[in-house]
Design a protein around this motif. Structure first.
Motif, mmCIF file in Angstrom:
data_model
loop_
_atom_site.group_PDB
_atom_site.id
_atom_site.type_symbol
_atom_site.label_atom_id
_atom_site.label_comp_id
_atom_site.label_asym_id
_atom_site.label_seq_id
_atom_site.Cartn_x
_atom_site.Cartn_y
_atom_site.Cartn_z
ATOM 1 N N GLN A 341 0.841 -1.197 0.000
ATOM 2 C CA GLN A 341 0.000 0.000 0.000
ATOM 3 C C GLN A 341 0.881 1.254 0.000
ATOM 4 N N ALA A 366 -6.817 5.540 -2.292
ATOM 5 C CA ALA A 366 -6.892 4.110 -2.585
ATOM 6 C C ALA A 366 -6.772 3.879 -4.090
ATOM 7 N N PRO A 368 -7.794 0.925 -6.331
ATOM 8 C CA PRO A 368 -8.495 -0.364 -6.312
ATOM 9 C C PRO A 368 -7.865 -1.432 -7.177
ATOM 10 N N ILE A 373 -7.745 -4.446 -1.043
ATOM 11 C CA ILE A 373 -8.383 -3.968 0.190
ATOM 12 C C ILE A 373 -8.547 -5.084 1.217
ATOM 13 N N LEU A 451 -13.315 0.383 4.513
ATOM 14 C CA LEU A 451 -13.089 -1.045 4.265
ATOM 15 C C LEU A 451 -14.109 -1.631 3.295
ATOM 16 N N GLY A 453 -14.772 0.037 0.230
ATOM 17 C CA GLY A 453 -14.564 0.681 -1.064
ATOM 18 C C GLY A 453 -15.069 2.102 -1.152
#
Length: 707
Positions: A341, A366, A368, A373, A451, A453
């Motif tokens: 990450q 983030a 994706p 995740i 957590l 999305g």
């Protein structure tokens, strides 16, 4: 009886023509409105598509081999077991836009030495990325540009005196200021080669790899400087030719062949500011493989404070992060890759302690398709890094303003605390990190995490600046303003003949309720009928599209020719980019006000035929009517002076864009007052309110008597 019938028929024919014109007006107005709405809709849709970061999928990516295979790889990032381990962790620093100058702000150098001595020594990063504009390369008046050996010696002296190479790996790359007035990389003035850390081994783009435990990290420097590099200001936008693109592709393939786990790209120019021959440009190269996490850059200097946090997620899945400059803001960046990450924080110089939560990651950043995740959902520990120039006294965390939890130091700057992710499975939550050092300095940072999305959006200005194409924006602005200047004048000239043929007996003046629009229409309409004013204005604007703007030493000892669509220097050609912005500014600051002033004065000249001024007010009126033109000429003369400082005497003399336009303005102003009165006769047939006044517009003597 026959005469009455003929008169009636003529009236009927006139009424029919008038009704046809009225219908044409209504139809044209309706079509104009519909076209405007359509164009506005298309523009808004395009902007929305450009800045959309929530619907990026590989279906939108073009020119990628084996798309099906890449999709499966993109949507299955590696999952890590995140606990209190010190493994799978690396951190680095970025600094940009140093602008070391021998003329301006000596504190830039003093505090840069502090950064190399204290900051790098305290944080102990694996690498430091110096992403361009290492030196200022501007003359003392800030208008000219050239490379100064003294500035490069200062840069190298700081690196040598601080022994930064013994503390970390210093990776520097050129910016546009480091490329001012440089014909090629072999030029004697290309001091980057001998006075930078990487220039001798890597004159342009290069790659550096770091091995830590089982992980391998690749840092790729992107040198998008123009070849050759003109003086300012025509050196704002970067470019990648096919040779440099092949070089970057080769570096990428070399990294993948070595089985690197992560790739960090860095360069001076944002991707929106890099011209490339292929449609996807540098964004396609960076986002082509899942190992590419982010592109770090500078150059925009926060746009004068308008966009201090210039971040976005590009459609090809990687983060693009512009860093505020060292020059005025004294900013640097801490970047961390922790168990796959990527996290970062931007810090002001001397702001201690430095703190960053790496798990759970900031929801806004983030990725994706590059980060799993599930690694966060099944993690057992909150993870954070803390640095200071003295020992850390305590590190605490809390979530959603609950009780503080003390973190345990594992090793180095890593602190952890146990947590249960199941308590935060839906929605956006906020984690706070509090770091205190033994000198009592405290830092509290807050970031959102999710957590499920859920994400936070980037600022719209950040997305527009980083996700658009700056060159196309410049082209659009230049073309739009050109059309707004030329099309109305040409349309009014064409329409004038039709309108005059109907009102051949001077019946009726165009009636418009809006006074401002009436003022604009009257002035431009009359201007369009005067050949000696209309053609110079239109042809000059058209010349800016096709003709050379200047001829001179674009680089010292190298003559070049600048056009709107590109620049020739020797046998090299640089595609047009910032030239369009320069041309837009010329049209906006000079051609547009000149047209408005000329249109107003020629309208006033016709008006004075009908209503001569009171003689006692004549002197005051003359002073007022000349003031806007004198102001415009003064401003243009100032621009010519600045251009002379930048490019010298020859380029200023052979400069239709700046110098010749000044003489054009003076000539047009002279014509407004000295042209024969008969030049206004055609316009008088439409705009004079009394038919008998048309016959008065015959010669100069009658106009001079009215004055």
């Amino acid at each position: 009886m026959r005469l009455k019938l003929e008169k009636a028929n003529r009236r009927y024919m006139v009424i029919c023509k008038l009704s046809q014109i009225q219908e044409m007006k209504i139809t044209k107005l309706t079509l104009s409105i519909l076209m405007f709405v359509l164009m506005l809709s298309i523009f808004v849709a395009n902007v929305a598509n450009i800045i959309d970061v929530d619907s990026h999928t590989l279906d939108k990516v073009k020119d990628i081999e084996d798309v099906t295979k890449l999709k499966s790889r993109w949507f299955e990032p590696k999952k890590f077991e995140i606990h209190d381990s010190y493994e799978h962790l690396v951190w680095f620093l970025q600094i940009t836009d140093l602008h070391i100058s021998i003329f301006q702000d000596p504190l830039r150098i003093t505090e840069f030495k502090e950064f190399c001595d204290i900051t790098v020594g305290s944080i102990n990063p694996e690498v430091v990325l110096a992403s361009g504009d290492l030196t200022d390369a501007k003359t003392v008046d800030k208008m000219g540009s050239r490379q100064y050996l003294e500035e490069w010696k200062q840069y190298k002296k700081v690196l040598d005196d601080s022994k930064v190479a013994e503390k970390t790996t210093w990776l520097d790359v050129r910016g546009n200021h480091d490329n001012f007035n440089i014909f090629d990389t072999n030029s004697k003035d290309n001091y980057y080669t001998n006075y930078s850390m990487q220039g001798r081994k890597h004159p342009r783009s290069y790659m550096h790899q770091v091995h830590l435990g089982l992980d391998k990290y690749t840092f790729i420097a992107v040198d998008a400087c123009l070849k050759p590099g003109p003086k300012r200001p025509f050196n704002f936008v970067g470019a990648l030719d096919n040779l440099e693109i092949d070089r970057l592709e080769s570096l990428m393939n070399e990294s993948r062949s070595s089985q690197a786990d992560y790739i960090i790209w860095f360069g001076h120019y944002p991707t929106s500011c890099i011209v490339a021959p292929n449609d996807g440009g540098i964004r396609m190269i960076i986002g082509k493989y899942e190992e590419s996490l982010t592109y770090l850059c500078g150059h925009f200097h926060t746009l004068a404070g308008v966009v201090p946090n210039m971040y976005t997620l590009q459609k090809t899945g990687f983060l693009e992060l512009e860093l505020a400059d060292w020059k005025d803001n004294r900013m640097y960046r801490l970047g961390v890759i922790d168990h796959g990450q990527f996290s970062f924080t931007d810090i002001e110089h001397r702001d201690w302690p430095v703190a960053l939560v790496t798990n759970p990651k900031n929801a806004q950043f983030a990725m994706p398709h590059k980060e799993n995740i599930e690694s966060i959902i099944h993690s057992t520990h909150i993870r954070a890094l803390a640095f200071s120039i003295v020992d850390i006294k305590s590190v605490k965390v809390r979530i959603n303003d609950k009780n503080w939890i003390t973190c345990v130091r594992i090793k180095g700057p890593l602190y952890v605390a146990k947590w249960n992710p199941l308590n935060y499975s839906t929605g956006i939550h906020y984690i706070q990190l509090q770091v205190t050092d033994i000198d009592g300095r405290m830092k509290i940072v807050t970031q959102a995490f999710s957590l499920d999305g859920s994400r936070l959006s980037f600022g719209i200005l950040s997305r527009i600046v980083l996700m658009s194409n700056v060159s196309r924006i410049f082209q659009f602005l230049f073309a739009t303003l050109f059309i707004l200047l030329i099309i109305p004048l040409c349309s009014l000239r064409i329409y004038h003949n039709t309108y005059r043929s109907v009102y051949d007996k001077n019946r009726g003046v165009p009636r418009i309720n809006c006074k401002l629009f009436h003022w604009w229409l009257r002035g431009h309409w009359i201007l369009s009928t005067v050949d000696r004013l209309f053609f110079p204005l239109v042809l000059y604007a058209a010349y800016l599209i096709v003709g050379p703007w200047t001829i001179g030493e674009i680089i010292d000892n190298h003559t070049g020719v600048i056009f709107a669509w590109g620049t020739f220097i020797g046998s090299s050609f640089l595609p047009g980019s910032f030239t369009y912005a320069y041309g837009f500014f010329q049209l906006l600051s000079f051609h547009l006000p000149l047209t408005l002033i000329i249109a107003h004065r020629v309208s006033q000249r016709l008006h004075l035929i009908e209503k001569p001024p009171i003689k006692s007010a004549a002197l005051l009126l003359r002073l007022c009517e000349h003031f806007p033109f004198v102001l415009l000429v003064t401003l243009q003369a100032t621009m010519i002076y600045f251009f002379w400082l930048a490019y010298g005497t020859v380029a200023t003399i052979f400069c239709p864009l700046r110098t010749w336009s000044l003489f054009l303005a003076i000539l047009l102003w002279y014509q407004v007052y000295q042209m024969p009165t008969k030049c206004l006769r055609s316009a008088a047939k439409v705009w004079c309110t009394h038919g008998e006044l048309v016959s008065k517009v015959k010669d100069d003597d009658q106009y001079n008597n009215s004055k």
